[in-house]
Design a protein around this motif. Sequence first.
Motif, PDB file in Angstrom:
ATOM      1  N   VAL A   1       0.825  -1.215   0.000  1.00  0.00           N
ATOM      2  CA  VAL A   1       0.000   0.000   0.000  1.00  0.00           C
ATOM      3  C   VAL A   1       0.856   1.261   0.000  1.00  0.00           C
ATOM      4  O   VAL A   1       0.317   2.374  -0.072  1.00  0.00           O
ATOM      5  CB  VAL A   1      -0.954   0.011   1.215  1.00  0.00           C
TER       6      VAL A   1
ATOM      7  N   ARG B   1      -5.414   1.378  -8.640  1.00  0.00           N
ATOM      8  CA  ARG B   1      -5.973   2.049  -7.469  1.00  0.00           C
ATOM      9  C   ARG B   1      -6.103   3.557  -7.704  1.00  0.00           C
ATOM     10  O   ARG B   1      -7.020   4.198  -7.178  1.00  0.00           O
ATOM     11  CB  ARG B   1      -5.119   1.735  -6.240  1.00  0.00           C
TER      12      ARG B   1
ATOM     13  N   THR C   1     -11.153   2.017  -2.763  1.00  0.00           N
ATOM     14  CA  THR C   1     -10.081   1.024  -2.680  1.00  0.00           C
ATOM     15  C   THR C   1      -8.782   1.660  -3.173  1.00  0.00           C
ATOM     16  O   THR C   1      -8.247   1.306  -4.223  1.00  0.00           O
ATOM     17  CB  THR C   1     -10.434  -0.235  -3.485  1.00  0.00           C
ATOM     18  N   ASN C   2      -8.299   2.622  -2.428  1.00  0.00           N
ATOM     19  CA  ASN C   2      -7.049   3.297  -2.753  1.00  0.00           C
ATOM     20  C   ASN C   2      -6.419   3.778  -1.454  1.00  0.00           C
ATOM     21  O   ASN C   2      -7.089   3.904  -0.429  1.00  0.00           O
ATOM     22  CB  ASN C   2      -7.272   4.451  -3.738  1.00  0.00           C
ATOM     23  N   PHE C   3      -5.108   4.016  -1.511  1.00  0.00           N
ATOM     24  CA  PHE C   3      -4.354   4.323  -0.305  1.00  0.00           C
ATOM     25  C   PHE C   3      -3.615   5.652  -0.449  1.00  0.00           C
ATOM     26  O   PHE C   3      -3.668   6.286  -1.505  1.00  0.00           O
ATOM     27  CB  PHE C   3      -3.386   3.174  -0.003  1.00  0.00           C
TER      28      PHE C   3
ATOM     29  N   ILE D   1      -4.620  -6.483  -5.174  1.00  0.00           N
ATOM     30  CA  ILE D   1      -5.838  -6.017  -4.509  1.00  0.00           C
ATOM     31  C   ILE D   1      -7.061  -6.232  -5.406  1.00  0.00           C
ATOM     32  O   ILE D   1      -8.181  -6.411  -4.926  1.00  0.00           O
ATOM     33  CB  ILE D   1      -5.724  -4.542  -4.076  1.00  0.00           C
TER      34      ILE D   1
END
Length: 276
Positions: free
Chosen positions: A20, A27, A37-39, A117
């Motif tokens: 991540v 993402r 769904t992203n960091f 992911i």
Amino acid sequence: MDARDRSWGDGPGDTPEINVHVAHSARMYDYYLGGKTNFDADRAAAANALRAFPSLFTTARENRRFLLRVVAELARRGVRQFLDIGTGIPIEGRNTHDAAQAVAPESRVVYVDNDPIVLAHARALLRGDPRGATAYIQADLREPESILAHPALRSTLDFTQPIAVLLIAIMHFVPDEQDPHGVVARLVEPLPAGSFLALSHVTHDFDPVGWAKLVSAYHEAGIPAQTRTRGEIEALFPWPVLAPGVTSVAAWDPPPGAAVPGAAEVSCHGGIARKP
């Protein structure tokens, strides 16, 4: 394979570790589409890209709509098999199998992505009509032989019948030094006559300076990327492109009465071609 089966290419305990702390294009695209769904690393890289070209939100949205319209149109043309490479993070109700099976419930779809992911979410979301089938492969477009030889692909799709390959917003991550034309040629060579290739790709035609800065933002995040002109995008198709040709994804068969953003705002061309 029984139509009710679902194959994911790897066992439940085989999902690779997700890093991540390093941005990933899938993402970042999820962020542009308003997903969750992203960091931090993805959002930071996306912010840099958006400073260069603020209309990326529009580009991502119109590209997703293009995907769904293309799939529905191909299903209406009788295609029942789809190979979606560069799937990205699934979006509930807005994936390839949703569009295909809304027209033909027996449609079969294989998804391919190289972000672990995506695999984790594929198990939960990529569930289609039981009259058809869906499968997922973790693989890289730049290694087409690994995709074509994968048992999940061969057990889901019939290579004696037409297949639609979808390269939606993925080829701009294959720069010239990685032989994009060769990658596409090797990928589609075994497909039978009557198969299709649908492709979309960002372009710097309307804003060379802004897109050069955007590409630099991706490079800074460790993601290879290259924009191309409309002519260069057309050259990626190995077969004749069908009407309306390679055009802005927003202008490709839009719904009647829909507001269509300008080509410069979208800066993404797309089209479909049929194997003779």
